[in-house]
Design an enzyme around this catalytic site. Sequence first.
Site, PDB file in Angstrom:
ATOM      1  N   GLY A   8       0.805  -1.208   0.000  1.00 55.80           N
ATOM      2  CA  GLY A   8       0.000   0.000   0.000  1.00 55.80           C
ATOM      3  C   GLY A   8       0.838   1.257   0.000  1.00 55.80           C
ATOM      4  N   GLU A  27       9.533   4.489   7.065  1.00 59.51           N
ATOM      5  CA  GLU A  27       9.506   3.036   7.188  1.00 59.51           C
ATOM      6  C   GLU A  27      10.245   2.639   8.461  1.00 59.51           C
ATOM      7  OE1 GLU A  27       9.382  -0.740   7.390  1.00 59.51           O
ATOM      8  OE2 GLU A  27       8.282   0.146   5.700  1.00 59.51           O
ATOM      9  N   GLY A  78       6.440  -6.349   3.080  1.00 57.06           N
ATOM     10  CA  GLY A  78       6.307  -7.787   2.921  1.00 57.06           C
ATOM     11  C   GLY A  78       6.879  -8.321   1.628  1.00 57.06           C
ATOM     12  N   ALA A  83       6.262 -14.807  -0.852  1.00 59.42           N
ATOM     13  CA  ALA A  83       6.472 -15.872  -1.829  1.00 59.42           C
ATOM     14  C   ALA A  83       6.082 -15.455  -3.237  1.00 59.42           C
ATOM     15  CB  ALA A  83       5.690 -17.120  -1.417  1.00 59.42           C
ATOM     16  N   HIS A 460      -0.951 -13.669   6.555  1.00 60.03           N
ATOM     17  CA  HIS A 460      -1.745 -12.688   5.808  1.00 60.03           C
ATOM     18  C   HIS A 460      -2.789 -12.048   6.702  1.00 60.03           C
ATOM     19  CE1 HIS A 460      -0.591 -15.626   2.418  1.00 60.03           C
ATOM     20  NE2 HIS A 460       0.192 -14.567   2.317  1.00 60.03           N
ATOM     21  N   GLY A 493      -3.243  -3.704   4.101  1.00 57.38           N
ATOM     22  CA  GLY A 493      -4.105  -4.851   4.376  1.00 57.38           C
ATOM     23  C   GLY A 493      -5.167  -4.590   5.411  1.00 57.38           C
TER      24      GLY A 493
END
Length: 551
Positions: A8, A27, A78, A83, A460, A493
Site C-alpha cells: 500500500g 519506514e 512484505g 512468496a 496474511h 491490508g
Amino acid sequence: MVIGSGFGGSVSALRLAEKGHSVLVLEQGSDREDGKMPRSTFDLRRYFYAPKAGLRGIFRITPFKDVLVVSGAGVGGGSLGYAMTLYVPPPAFFEDPQWGGLRDWRAELAPHYETAQRMLGVTDVVADDPADQLLLEYARETGVEATYRKARVGTYLDTPGETVADPYFGGEGPARTGCTACGRCMVGCPVGAKNSLPKNYLWFARKRGARISADRQVVALRPIGGEGAAGSEGWEVVHERTGAWLRKDRRTVRARGVVVAGGALGTNRLLAQARADGDLPALSPRLGELVRTNSEAVLAVTVPADQATRLQTRVAITSSIYPDPHTHIETVVYGREGGAMRWMFTLLTGDGSRVTRPLKLLGQMLRHPRRLLDVALKPGWAQRTIVVLVMQSLDNAINLRATTGRSGRVRLQTEQDPEKPNPSFIPVANHVTEWMAQRTGGVASSSILEAALSIPTTAHILGGAAIGATPDDGVVDADQRVFGYSNLLVCDGSAVPANVGVNPSLTITAMTERAMAAIPAKEGATPAAPVGARAVAGKTATANPEPLFAR
C-alpha cells in the site's frame, strides 16, 4: 506523508509523486537491498525483526492469544520476504456483505488489477517439481484435478543467473538477474530476480522525487487545527528511531495529507494509539474489528532424503488446488537456507481444545520419537520439507483490542469474534498433509503453537480498519478515506474487508491503485505519465483464469 513502504505504501508513494506532490515515506524497518539480504534464516540479525533486541531483518513474528502473525519488515515491506504469489481473488471476496453493496468491485478493480500485475511483473510458473506432482496426485485422488493450476508469481524467470537491462519498463527500471530457482524467495532473493517493491513502485517513486527514510517509527498522528473537518489544514506526524532505548531522535513533520500503510498490525496500533492520546477521538468504534487471518493453517511434510531431489529447485510457490469451493491449498518451500524455520513446527496433531491438543501432541511425541527427532534435529530439514499453506474465503474474524499501559503506550490483544470465530483447526489441511506424508514416507507436522496451544498461524493478517458504508460499519469509506477526518487514508491490508482466500498482496496493490487514482494532482503541477499504464510485450501477464470452484 506515507507511513510504511509495503504494497500500500509503495503504490501511494509513486502515484502521489507522479501527481506532483512532495512525498516523504517513513519506514520503521531497514533498507535491505539485494546485497544486504540474510545469508540464511540462521542469520538472525538480518532475517528476524525485533529492533529492541538489535535484530533488523525482514521477518517479524508477533504472537497473540488467538493467532500467531508472521509479517514483513524493511523498505519494501512484505515484498522482501513474501512468496511472490499474485492471484486475483474468487468472486466471493468481491461480493462479501461487508462491502459488496457499495460498488461493483470486480468491475471497478479490474483495471487496477491489470496495472498492479504490470508493475509487479506477474508471470506464470511453467516447470513442475516433486511438490507440484504430489499436489496434483492428491487433487486427482480427491476428485478436484480440474482446480489444479500453476502459480502466478512476480519474479523475473528469463535468463537464469544472467543480468540484463530492465525488461519491464522500457529500460527505465533497474537491471535484473534471472531467477536461479534456489527456492529461497521467503529468505530474501539473493540474486535480484524477485520483483520486490524496491524494483518497481519504490524505484520509480524515488525517480519522481519521493524521499524514503528507513528505521523511523511513527509514534503520534495529529490533525492540525482549523475550520472544517479535522485534518483539513494538514497533519503532524511524530516519528523516532526504531527500537531506540535512548537517544530516540524524536522529530515532528507537517504534511498536507497522510496515507497510513503500516500493515494491518502497524496501522491498527498507530490509530489506536492516536485515539488513546486524544488525537483522533472521532475514529470509528469499529477500529480493531473484522480482523481477518485469511482463515489460514500452516503445516509441513518432511520427506526422506532420497525423495528430496529437486524439491527446492523452484520458486517458493509453484501451484495450487481448491479441494472445496472455499479452500485454497499451496505447497511452499524455503530453500536450503531456511533451516531455522523448523522450530515453528512439531508433530501433526488433530482437533481439540487448549487442554486436549497439548495432550494429543504429547501422545504423538511418546508414540513417535523417531518422527519427532526427524522434525526437530535430523540434518537437512530445509532441503527435505514442503510447507503446506491453506487459505479460506470463509466469513470469520478476530478483533484487536487496544489496552494502554502505565507508559501510555498501546498494546494490542486479540479476542475471537463471538458470532464468527476464526478457526484453530482446518480438517482438510490435516488431511492433505497426512496424505503427502503417507505417500512419501515422510513426517507430517503442525505449526507448533497450533498443536500445543490451539493457536493458528497466519502470514496474511488483514482488516481492523475495514472499508464500510458508514462509521458504524467500518473505519474507512469506499475510497479508503478515514471517516471523520480530511486528508487521511488507510491503504494497506488493514482496509481489506473480507478474507481474500488467496495470497492478498495483489489485491492490496490494486485497491491502493484505485484509492490513489481518486487523489487530485497538486495544483499547478503537470502530472507525470503513470508508470505501468501500458503493457510491455512478453513481460505483462494480465489474464487470470479463475479456478473451477470460483466460477
